[in-house]
Scaffold this active site. Structure first.
Site, PDB file in Angstrom:
ATOM      1  N   LYS A   3      10.704  -0.913  -1.384  1.00  0.00           N
ATOM      2  CA  LYS A   3      11.722  -1.948  -1.565  1.00  0.00           C
ATOM      3  C   LYS A   3      12.870  -1.799  -0.565  1.00  0.00           C
ATOM      4  O   LYS A   3      13.353  -2.794  -0.015  1.00  0.00           O
ATOM      5  CB  LYS A   3      12.241  -1.923  -3.005  1.00  0.00           C
ATOM      6  N   CYS A  56      -0.955  -0.174 -11.116  1.00  0.00           N
ATOM      7  CA  CYS A  56      -0.967  -1.595 -11.493  1.00  0.00           C
ATOM      8  C   CYS A  56      -2.205  -2.317 -10.996  1.00  0.00           C
ATOM      9  O   CYS A  56      -2.630  -3.307 -11.598  1.00  0.00           O
ATOM     10  CB  CYS A  56       0.296  -2.285 -10.998  1.00  0.00           C
ATOM     11  N   GLU A  86       5.031  -7.448  -1.035  1.00  0.00           N
ATOM     12  CA  GLU A  86       5.646  -6.248  -0.480  1.00  0.00           C
ATOM     13  C   GLU A  86       4.755  -5.746   0.647  1.00  0.00           C
ATOM     14  O   GLU A  86       3.538  -5.914   0.615  1.00  0.00           O
ATOM     15  CB  GLU A  86       5.831  -5.188  -1.568  1.00  0.00           C
ATOM     16  N   GLU A 142       6.550  -7.842  -8.598  1.00  0.00           N
ATOM     17  CA  GLU A 142       5.258  -7.147  -8.542  1.00  0.00           C
ATOM     18  C   GLU A 142       4.988  -6.684  -9.961  1.00  0.00           C
ATOM     19  O   GLU A 142       5.554  -5.697 -10.424  1.00  0.00           O
ATOM     20  CB  GLU A 142       5.321  -5.980  -7.550  1.00  0.00           C
TER      21      GLU A 142
END
Length: 490
Positions: free
Chosen positions: A162, A286, A464, A252
């Site tokens: 990030k 994830c 991202e 996300e």
């Protein structure tokens, strides 16, 4: 390890006490020991972090592209020099095996920072000719102060994913790590300061997500929020961000990703991929491919190959270099995963292996769950519909290509998907029909810095990594230049 000193906030280049007076504890999930008491940021702390970031951002954005690039490259060097130290802290806080954190978490985070440090001088506008006497040019300008809200499964990697594009584009970032794993983000702030980042350009505010995170999403001084976490929380972040000041967002979120094994696949390769797609990082990824579709005629052989590989999993001392499976991140999360396992049994799925906590002296005090494989699953089962985020694989059978594509897409999620096949034409034909943002053919899980990652449907908004993410941290200004005499109609 002995208990660490109380952890403070990191604002304007140094540690400072929270004004809220509230604290929380972070634990080592391998044994239940408290690692540290951590101060929680309140509304006043968010206000002063934003003011600090606004001051620092002006200095940072005024630097040349090469100056910013050199500072971020120095941070990369420090990260790599301190890899082992940071990996040990990450292992203590997350429970992940040191063999993983030392080779993946800091390494891949540093790679992303290096990638964006190199892209800074290439961030440019364009020139658009209108006529002989007039043209337009564009500038890509930073958004200003942005916020990052991290998840607990990859704390320092997410902080880098990030912050790297945000800082590269000339912004300042206020980062809120998960309250479950807050420690390495604070170390990253130290590293950025050591590398020469101006004070205020990267502030870290530990705190409870429902409070500190909401203060960030509500704050009018923040231009964008990048969030990693669950779908329900992501929807709240997005709603708050829009209601307060129409912030830009990157989301996300979760996944329930399909892994499709075709009848021409090498079943050894397919089993290896299924293992990595379900049990790496104890299933707390994830993008996990938790819905494993296999042809009915291949089911028995595939199950045996998976079981043979589960037997090779090495759980135990997380600092043993041979260990490749750790506990879950917390006791509440362990209990939630166990509830899903119980639900799977209740709804008729058959347990091939696992299905309970790991037992023994090495495991009794930690948040351990055995690697679990369910078979004879159906699409309507809870364990097939909902994200579990633990070491739980569900095997489903199918008869035809059209059927498996339809069933693979029958989900509200769309984060990842993968197929295993020897047929190149089929590989591309099927992948192009799967509703997912990150797809793999005959592999699983790699997310290099150059690769945009993000989801379809409820799995997210925006991306991202990759060039497009750097651009998403800028706003475009268009300027028309007229060289002829201006003609007024008045």
């Amino acid at each position: 390890m002995s208990r660490m000193a109380e952890q403070q906030l990191y604002i304007h280049g140094g540690y400072t006490s929270a004004t809220s007076g509230r604290t929380f504890e972070t634990i080592n999930p391998a044994n239940g020991n408290v690692l540290a008491t951590v101060q929680a940021a309140g509304r006043e702390d968010v206000d002063r972090a934003v003011k600090s970031a606004q001051q620092g951002q002006k200095i940072w954005a005024a630097m040349t592209a090469m100056e910013r690039s050199r500072i971020l490259r120095r941070a990369v060097d420090i990260l790599r020099e301190r890899n082992d130290e940071l990996a040990k802290l990450e292992t203590l806080d997350t429970g992940k095996a040191y063999s993983e954190t030392s080779t993946v978490d800091i390494v891949t985070g540093a790679d992303v920072l290096e990638y964006y440090a190199g892209l800074i001088p290439a961030l440019e506008g364009c020139q658009i000719p209108l006529r002989e006497t007039s043209f337009v040019y564009t500038r890509r300008e930073p958004l200003g102060v942005v916020a990052g809200i991290g998840a607990w499964n990859y704390p320092i990697q997410i902080a880098l994913w990030k912050s790297a594009p945000a800082l590269a584009a000339g912004n300042a970032m206020i980062f809120k790590p998960s309250e479950v794993t807050p420690l390495t983000a604070l170390k990253l702030a130290e590293i950025y300061s050591e590398a020469g980042l101006p004070d205020g350009v990267f502030n870290v505010l530990p705190g409870v997500g429902a409070e500190t995170g909401q203060y960030l999403t509500d704050h009018p001084g923040i231009a964008k929020v990048s969030f990693t976490g669950g779908v329900a929380s992501g929807k709240k972040v997005m709603a708050n961000s829009a209601a307060s000041s129409l912030k830009e967002v990157t989301m996300e979120l979760g996944g329930k990703s399909p892994l499709i094994v075709f009848d021409d696949a090498d079943l050894d390769l397919a089993a290896d991929i299924a293992m990595m797609a379900n049990f790496f990082s104890s299933g707390q990824v994830c993008t996990n491919g938790t819905r494993v579709f296999v042809p009915t005629k291949c089911k028995a052989a595939f199950e045996q190959k998976v079981l043979a590989r589960v037997e090779r999993i090495r759980a135990g001392d997380v600092f043993d270099p041979q260990t490749n499976f750790g506990p879950l991140v917390s006791f509440p999360h362990r209990d939630n995963v166990l509830r899903y396992i119980a639900k799977g049994i209740e709804e008729g799925a058959r347990v091939l292996c696992g299905g309970d906590v790991l037992k023994g002296d090495s495991f009794d005090n930690g948040a351990w769950v055995a690697p679990t494989v369910f078979t004879d699953c159906s699409d309507d089962m809870t364990i097939v519909r909902e994200e579990i985020f633990g070491p739980v694989m569900s095997i489903l059978t199918y008869e035809s290509e059209d059927e498996v594509i339809r069933r693979a897409n029958d989900t509200d999620y769309g984060l990842a998907a993968g197929i295993v096949t020897a047929d190149l034409n089929r590989a591309h034909r099927v992948i192009h029909q799967l509703e997912a943002g990150i797809c793999w053919i005959n592999t699983w899980g790699e997310s290099p810095a150059e690769m945009p990652v993000g989801g379809y449907k409820h799995s997210g908004i925006g991306r991202e990594n990759g060039v497009m993410t750097l651009q998403s941290y800028t706003q475009v200004k268009s300027i028309q230049v007229e060289m002829a005499k201006f003609q007024s109609i008045f």
